[in-house]
Design a protein around this motif. Structure first.
Motif, PDB file in Angstrom:
ATOM      1  N   GLU A  85     -37.926 -30.108  85.018  1.00  0.00           N
ATOM      2  CA  GLU A  85     -37.586 -31.300  85.796  1.00  0.00           C
ATOM      3  C   GLU A  85     -38.320 -31.302  87.135  1.00  0.00           C
ATOM      4  O   GLU A  85     -38.841 -32.330  87.580  1.00  0.00           O
ATOM      5  CB  GLU A  85     -36.071 -31.358  86.033  1.00  0.00           C
ATOM      6  N   MET A  86     -38.342 -30.144  87.794  1.00  0.00           N
ATOM      7  CA  MET A  86     -39.037 -30.055  89.074  1.00  0.00           C
ATOM      8  C   MET A  86     -40.525 -30.332  88.917  1.00  0.00           C
ATOM      9  O   MET A  86     -41.133 -31.035  89.743  1.00  0.00           O
ATOM     10  CB  MET A  86     -38.820 -28.663  89.684  1.00  0.00           C
ATOM     11  N   LYS A  87     -41.133 -29.783  87.875  1.00  0.00           N
ATOM     12  CA  LYS A  87     -42.551 -30.020  87.651  1.00  0.00           C
ATOM     13  C   LYS A  87     -42.815 -31.489  87.336  1.00  0.00           C
ATOM     14  O   LYS A  87     -43.850 -32.052  87.729  1.00  0.00           O
ATOM     15  CB  LYS A  87     -43.071 -29.131  86.516  1.00  0.00           C
ATOM     16  N   GLY A  88     -41.882 -32.121  86.632  1.00  0.00           N
ATOM     17  CA  GLY A  88     -42.021 -33.548  86.353  1.00  0.00           C
ATOM     18  C   GLY A  88     -41.964 -34.377  87.624  1.00  0.00           C
ATOM     19  O   GLY A  88     -42.721 -35.346  87.792  1.00  0.00           O
ATOM     20  N   ILE A  89     -41.068 -33.990  88.539  1.00  0.00           N
ATOM     21  CA  ILE A  89     -40.966 -34.694  89.823  1.00  0.00           C
ATOM     22  C   ILE A  89     -42.236 -34.474  90.636  1.00  0.00           C
ATOM     23  O   ILE A  89     -42.751 -35.403  91.272  1.00  0.00           O
ATOM     24  CB  ILE A  89     -39.721 -34.217  90.588  1.00  0.00           C
ATOM     25  N   ALA A  90     -42.755 -33.251  90.619  1.00  0.00           N
ATOM     26  CA  ALA A  90     -43.999 -32.980  91.329  1.00  0.00           C
ATOM     27  C   ALA A  90     -45.131 -33.852  90.802  1.00  0.00           C
ATOM     28  O   ALA A  90     -45.962 -34.362  91.566  1.00  0.00           O
ATOM     29  CB  ALA A  90     -44.369 -31.502  91.200  1.00  0.00           C
ATOM     30  N   SER A  91     -45.154 -34.065  89.488  1.00  0.00           N
ATOM     31  CA  SER A  91     -46.168 -34.927  88.899  1.00  0.00           C
ATOM     32  C   SER A  91     -45.989 -36.382  89.347  1.00  0.00           C
ATOM     33  O   SER A  91     -46.966 -37.076  89.651  1.00  0.00           O
ATOM     34  CB  SER A  91     -46.092 -34.835  87.368  1.00  0.00           C
TER      35      SER A  91
END
Length: 269
Positions: free
Chosen positions: A186-192
């Motif tokens: 989820e965090m990596k998705g938000i970073a994207s």
């Protein structure tokens, strides 16, 4: 400058700085605390004490990093022109609009954030950054809230499940290892998502081993990510892509539906 401000005097506040460059916005710096952010211009890795609303130090560091004065400060913390003692019109307005999507506001009080909020607002106002609650904003201080902002950036049906402290409630039947992996995704998705708004986000975030990271490392990563979201909402405010929820005393700025930028062939448009 985006600030994920802690509601108490003992916790660190994430800070992120975005600058406008030819072709869009770029993340110049991000840190998990005021102290770490203020040390960046000097590349000083020594641990520095966290200071509540270190407006002078944060602005000085930001000015050096950006090469020009900060225009807007977007803060994830209840802010008001009058003392906060209970729920505000802004809290109720956001909860009416986003409560059914699991993104209503927490209830502030005279204790939390109380004096911490008053101190932060006063510190930045003394530096010329007045609290802005409506109209066209070119310079000042605004309150933002990452949860509804991310709903709009992601065009999501409801609040994104990325808070490490809530991982058990998100996935109660999954083992710890799976919960951690889900949070990291989820965090990596938000970073994207944020990379679409501000280039350089993914490169700025630290490496995180989701199997071995300590609770403190997870929290630092989360605080940096939230500060970046705050900065992205601040950009929306400056560009007229955000609306205030509240009244003339307090307002929470949230990106407009459909406002998110999309990356096409490696370029931000």
């Amino acid at each position: 400058m985006g600030i994920d401000a802690a509601w108490t005097s003992t916790q660190p506040s994430g800070v992120a700085l975005a600058v406008e460059v030819p072709g869009g916005w770029h993340l110049r710096a991000a840190a998990s605390s005021y102290g770490a952010f203020c040390a960046l211009p000097e590349r000083d890795d020594r641990r520095r004490p966290e200071l509540i609303a270190d407006a002078s130090g944060a602005l000085q560091a930001a000015n050096v990093l950006a090469g020009s004065p900060v225009d807007l400060i977007a803060v994830d913390m209840p802010l008001s022109r009058t003392p906060i003692i209970s729920r505000r019109a802004s809290d109720d307005a956001v909860s009416r609009a986003y409560g059914a999507r699991w993104a209503g506001t927490h209830t502030p009080s005279a204790v939390r954030p109380g004096a911490v909020s008053d101190t932060l607002r006063a510190a930045f106002e003394q530096k010329g950054y007045e609290l802005c609650t409506s109209g066209l904003v070119l310079r000042g201080l605004v309150e933002v809230y990452p949860h509804p902002a991310l709903i709009e950036f992601a065009s999501a049906e409801r609040r994104l499940p990325y808070k490490f402290g809530n991982r058990r409630s998100y996935w109660p039947d999954e083992p710890s290892k799976v919960r951690n992996l889900n949070i990291f995704r989820e965090m990596k998705g938000i970073a994207s998502l944020m990379e679409n708004e501000i280039s350089g986000v993914q490169a700025a975030l630290p490496e995180l081993d989701c199997e071995k990271a300590s609770g403190r490392e997870w929290k630092a990563y989360e605080d940096m990510l939230d500060a970046i979201v705050c900065a992205a909402v601040g950009i929306c405010v400056l560009e007229g892509r955000a609306v205030p929820f509240g009244d003339d005393q307090s307002a929470i700025w949230i990106p407009m539906p459909g406002c998110a930028k999309r990356r096409v062939e490696g370029a931000t448009v």
